[in-house]
Design an enzyme around this catalytic site. Structure first.
Site, short mmCIF file in Angstrom:
data_model
loop_
_atom_site.label_atom_id
_atom_site.label_comp_id
_atom_site.label_asym_id
_atom_site.label_seq_id
_atom_site.Cartn_x
_atom_site.Cartn_y
_atom_site.Cartn_z
CG LEU A 119 -1.97 -1.08 1.36
CD1 LEU A 119 -2.73 -0.94 2.67
CD2 LEU A 119 -2.94 -1.01 0.17
CG ASP A 120 -0.01 4.84 -2.28
OD1 ASP A 120 -0.54 5.28 -1.24
OD2 ASP A 120 -0.54 4.94 -3.40
CB ILE A 121 3.46 6.87 1.79
CG1 ILE A 121 3.72 7.44 3.18
CG2 ILE A 121 3.20 7.97 0.77
CD1 ILE A 121 5.01 8.23 3.29
CB THR A 123 -3.08 3.53 0.15
OG1 THR A 123 -3.02 4.24 -1.09
CG2 THR A 123 -4.27 2.59 0.13
#
Length: 260
Positions: A119-121, A123
């Protein structure tokens, strides 16, 4: 009566070291290969120089000079990742990572765990953590088409008809995204809440698709990954999946995708 094919003459018995270390929870196969290239893995004191090494077991194998423990039963933890944390083991610029939160979120007897997918930062939501590198790899493979469900809050106008067109897939700047099941949930002021289920998990897939449709995503949360759901797990905490469910799911996914 069926018989096993004869072993090729001269071929050592066992499996590739990357596969065995992934199963033992050291890291994913790809990461193990990088560790070998960096000279971090040795057998009986001799540093390995190739990931093609085949061994019968992990006896005598060390990582950074420390013996590798025998594989433990596969475990899965459902972690509610907060926004603002990197899905990484460390960040040299000093930003917080998921492991900073996992120190207090996981039980004391938890093994070393790895994230399944990323999960990106910015999200938040469900991030599965496991000690089984082979299970991690199987769940991430696009060919296994494991559904991931997200809820996005986005600014702008969109219709259900536009979202339904995503079932045919979409190409954005040369990248082809497969079928996406998307539904409008509700409207709050100038924002729309949209639920989207994808099966490929390409980098920033949900954000890229919604932005291509003219929306500005201001919150994104993953709520499900395969049969596992975020449920009511509070932000920054984790819950373990019952062992019987993990074993059942592992047997199912290790058989690979069904052939038509």
């Amino acid at each position: 009566m069926t018989t096993n094919p004869p072993r090729q003459e001269g071929r050592p018995e066992g499996e590739r070291i990357a596969k065995l270390l992934a199963r033992a929870g050291v890291a994913s196969r790809r990461e193990v290969e990088r560790m070998i290239e960096a000279g971090r893995i040795a057998i009986d004191g001799k540093v390995l120089d190739t990931p093609a090494t085949i061994i019968p077991n992990i006896n005598g194998v060390t990582v950074d000079g420390k013996p590798v423990a025998k594989p433990q039963p596969p475990r899965i933890f459902c972690f509610h990742k907060p926004s603002g944390l990197l899905t990484a083991e460390r960040d040299f610029t000093g930003r917080g990572t998921i492991y900073d939160a996992l120190v207090n979120a996981l039980p004391k007897d938890a093994p070393r765990v790895m994230p399944i997918g990323r999960l990106d930062i910015n999200t938040e939501g469900l991030l599965l953590m496991t000690n089984d590198g082979e299970l991690k790899r199987a769940m991430e493979l696009p060919s296994n088409a494991i559904p991931r469900t997200y809820r996005a809050r986005a600014y702008g106008e969109i219709t259900q008809a536009q979202l339904e067109d995503l079932m045919d897939g979409i190409t954005i700047e040369g990248v082809r995204y497969g079928p996406i099941n998307a539904n409008l949930e509700r409207r709050t002021g100038a924002n729309q809440w949209i639920e989207m289920t994808i099966t490929e998990g390409k980098n920033r897939e949900v954000r890229n698709v919604l932005e291509h449709l003219g929306l500005q995503v201001n919150r994104l949360m993953r709520t499900e990954y395969g049969p596992f759901a975020l449920g009511d797990i509070k932000r920054g905490l984790a819950a373990e999946v019952p062992q019987i469910e993990v074993e059942r799911f592992r047997k199912q996914i290790m058989r690979g995708p069904k052939k038509s």
